[in-house]
Every structure is written in structure tokens, then in C-alpha cells.
Scaffold this active site. Structure first.
Site, PDB file in Angstrom:
ATOM      1  N   ASP A 226      -5.755  -8.348  -6.635  1.00  0.00           N
ATOM      2  CA  ASP A 226      -5.444  -8.769  -4.791  1.00  0.00           C
ATOM      3  C   ASP A 226      -3.811  -6.914  -4.823  1.00  0.00           C
ATOM      4  OD1 ASP A 226      -7.342  -9.755  -4.394  1.00  0.00           O
ATOM      5  OD2 ASP A 226      -6.272 -11.517  -4.419  1.00  0.00           O
ATOM      6  N   LEU A 227      -4.250  -5.642  -3.836  1.00  0.00           N
ATOM      7  CA  LEU A 227      -3.258  -4.724  -4.433  1.00  0.00           C
ATOM      8  C   LEU A 227      -1.647  -5.534  -4.052  1.00  0.00           C
ATOM      9  CD1 LEU A 227      -2.733  -1.883  -4.163  1.00  0.00           C
ATOM     10  CD2 LEU A 227      -3.061  -1.167  -2.422  1.00  0.00           C
ATOM     11  N   ASP A 228      -0.754  -4.698  -4.489  1.00  0.00           N
ATOM     12  CA  ASP A 228       0.063  -5.377  -4.299  1.00  0.00           C
ATOM     13  C   ASP A 228       0.675  -6.806  -3.977  1.00  0.00           C
ATOM     14  OD1 ASP A 228       1.084  -2.761  -5.104  1.00  0.00           O
ATOM     15  OD2 ASP A 228       0.688  -2.461  -2.950  1.00  0.00           O
ATOM     16  N   GLN A 229      -0.205  -7.954  -4.691  1.00  0.00           N
ATOM     17  CA  GLN A 229      -0.106  -9.122  -4.102  1.00  0.00           C
ATOM     18  C   GLN A 229       0.211 -10.120  -5.526  1.00  0.00           C
ATOM     19  OE1 GLN A 229       0.054 -10.349  -0.733  1.00  0.00           O
ATOM     20  NE2 GLN A 229      -0.199  -8.064  -0.301  1.00  0.00           N
TER      21      GLN A 229
ATOM     22  N   GLY B   1       1.391  -0.820  -0.044  1.00  0.00           N
ATOM     23  CA  GLY B   1      -0.011  -0.183  -0.095  1.00  0.00           C
ATOM     24  C   GLY B   1       0.270   0.998   0.082  1.00  0.00           C
TER      25      GLY B   1
END
Length: 279
Positions: free
Chosen positions: A221-224, A196
Site C-alpha cells: 500500500d503506497l506510503d502505508q 503520494g
């Protein structure tokens, strides 16, 4: 003579390497320049990357490979022509300028078709390299409308890959769905830690001893998303969050450049939520 790249992944079984190389060499007399194989033991899954040269009938070669390999095999056969890429950026210049310089000196296996930004800060920089620049401001637009305008512009160039060169806006699942495993992002921390916003502030508060950067494919998925490349540098208690950010910029641009070298030269397999890399 042109070099071709053959990528194969399928459930593992005995004799796969022989079956492939036998067709390439004995049936087509092709010159195998390099070959790499890997088996993911947890899932018993086989990966193979082969570079070869020589004359062949593409459709016939693929037909023969499919005939001897497992029924659910995935095969990709490409030449080493340059890929078309579109760069998205916001205000920070370090990753964008690094890629534009590499492109100008033919160090990327890519054609940079354009740069798109929600600010006009980087327009002069981009135009110095003769690259089209599209300023699509987010001001006065809701997120959906702005993203739709960006998507329309990106699709106009039909890129092989979209590169987020410090593009500081979260992309929706709808946008990402148009480019599955074809959006490369640089994240300014060593994922999966400090996801994030403001990772350097998070790192400073935790008193970390290393900072890093991570290039990954973008998913919902954020930054995943699957990780392509990472690197770190040492820091200590004397570094402020601002100094960490300054030191991290060099890491970010180098990691992004490395990830693109791997992706653009067909050295990356995506399997589940991880990557298999043939360097």
C-alpha cells in the site's frame, strides 16, 4: 567481548521475563547488558529485546528458549555485526549524501554495498566515496522490465536491507515481496497525511503549521507501511511550497538516519501494521 541481541515476541503470559533471563544468567552465566519489554495490551502480545555478552552454544540456547516459551513464539538471535545495505536514489542528493558521509565515518552499523539510480546525476557523488554506482535508466523500458533489472542488481549484493534514499518510483508488490519488512523508505510528509506525490504543495494549499518526514517500511500500500520514525518542524503562511520543501530536506535526512540506526541495531519489531521500538 562480542554483544549479542535477542529478540522475542509471542502471546503474553506470566513469567516470560524470568524464564528468559533465568536461562541466560543461571544456565549460561551470560552478562545481560540491557533489557526492554513491552506488552501490546489490545492483542495481549509480548515483546522483549535483550543485549548480552558471554560464551554460549547458539543451538542449545535457542532450544532451551523455545522449550519454555509459548509454542508460536518468534525468536531472533544475532550479533552486532554490520548489516549489508543497498541504496536506491533518483536525483535528489540530500539523503544519499548524508548516508554516504555517515557511512564513511563509521556512523552507520552497515556496509553500503552499492547505489542504484534510474538517473546518473548522483554517480560522481557516489564514486567520491568509493561506492559502486549502477545507473539503470527507465527510459525506453516499461515499468516491469526496469524493475526486473533493478531487482537483479539488488539481489546480486544479497543485502539485509534496501534503503530508498529519495527513490521516486513506486515499487510493485512483486519487488517488495522479495524484501518483506526490509525496505526502508523516507517520505517527505508526516504520514498518514499527504500521501503520494507533491506533499509540500498539498501542505501549502492546506496552510499547515508544521511539516515533517516519515521513515517507514514499504509494503503493497503506497506510503502505508509500518512507521519507524517521524519528526516535524514549524512553518507558517510566509513559507511557499518551495521553501517548505527546502526546510523539509533536513528533516528528511535526519529522520531517515534515525530510522536506520534503529533498524540496523535490531531495535524495531514489526507487528501487524505498526512498529514496536526499543530506543
Amino acid at each position: 567481548m562480542q554483544t549479542n541481541i535477542l529478540l522475542i515476541n509471542c502471546p503474553d503470559q506470566s513469567g516470560l521475563v524470568f524464564k528468559v533471563t533465568n536461562i541466560l544468567y543461571n544456565k549460561y552465566d551470560l552478562n545481560i547488558i540491557s533489557n526492554g519489554e513491552f506488552v501490546e495490551r489490545n492483542f495481549n502480545h509480548f515483546f522483549m529485546r535483550t543485549e548480552f555478552s558471554g560464551a554460549f552454544d547458539r543451538e542449545q540456547l535457542l532450544k532451551e528458549l523455545y522449550a519454555v516459551l509459548p509454542a508460536n513464539v518468534e525468536i531472533s538471535l544475532t550479533d552486532q555485526k554490520k548489516k549489508d545495505i543497498v541504496l536506491l536514489a533518483t536525483k535528489e542528493h540530500h539523503c544519499l549524501s548524508d548516508l554516504l558521509i555517515r557511512h564513511a565515518f563509521n556512523e552507520l552499523n552497515a556496509n553500503v554495498r552499492c547505489v542504484i539510480s534510474n538517473y546518473n546525476v548522483l554517480e560522481d557523488l557516489t564514486q567520491k566515496f568509493g561506492i559502486p554506482f549502477h545507473h539503470i535508466s527507465h527510459e525506453g523500458m516499461n515499468r516491469e522490465a526496469h524493475e526486473a533489472a533493478v531487482l537483479e542488481t539488488v539481489q546480486r549484493y544479497t543485502p539485509d536491507f534496501v534503503v530508498l534514499a529519495k527513490y521516486m518510483r513506486i515499487l510493485s508488490g512483486e519487488f517488495v515481496s522479495h524484501f518483506s519488512n526490509r525496505i526502508v523508505n523516507i517520505h517527505h510528509s508526516f504520514l498518514p497525511a499527504f500521501v503520494g506525490a507533491n506533499p509540500y504543495a498539498q501542505a501549502y494549499e492546506r496552510g499547515v503549521k508544521i511539516i515533517g518526514a516519515t521513515a517507514h517500511f514499504v509494503n503493497n500500500d503506497l506510503d502505508q507501511g509500518p512507521i519507524i520514525a517521524q519528526n516535524v518542524i514549524p512553518v507558517d503562511h510566509t513559507h511557499s511550497a518551495r521553501e517548505m520543501a527546502q526546510a523539509g530536506r533536513d528533516v528528511e535526512k535526519n529522520v531517515l538516519a534515525k530510522s536506520l540506526r534503529l533498524v540496523l541495531n535490531e531495535r524495531v519489531f514489526v507487528y501487524r501494521n505498526k512498529t514496536i521500538i526499543f530506543e
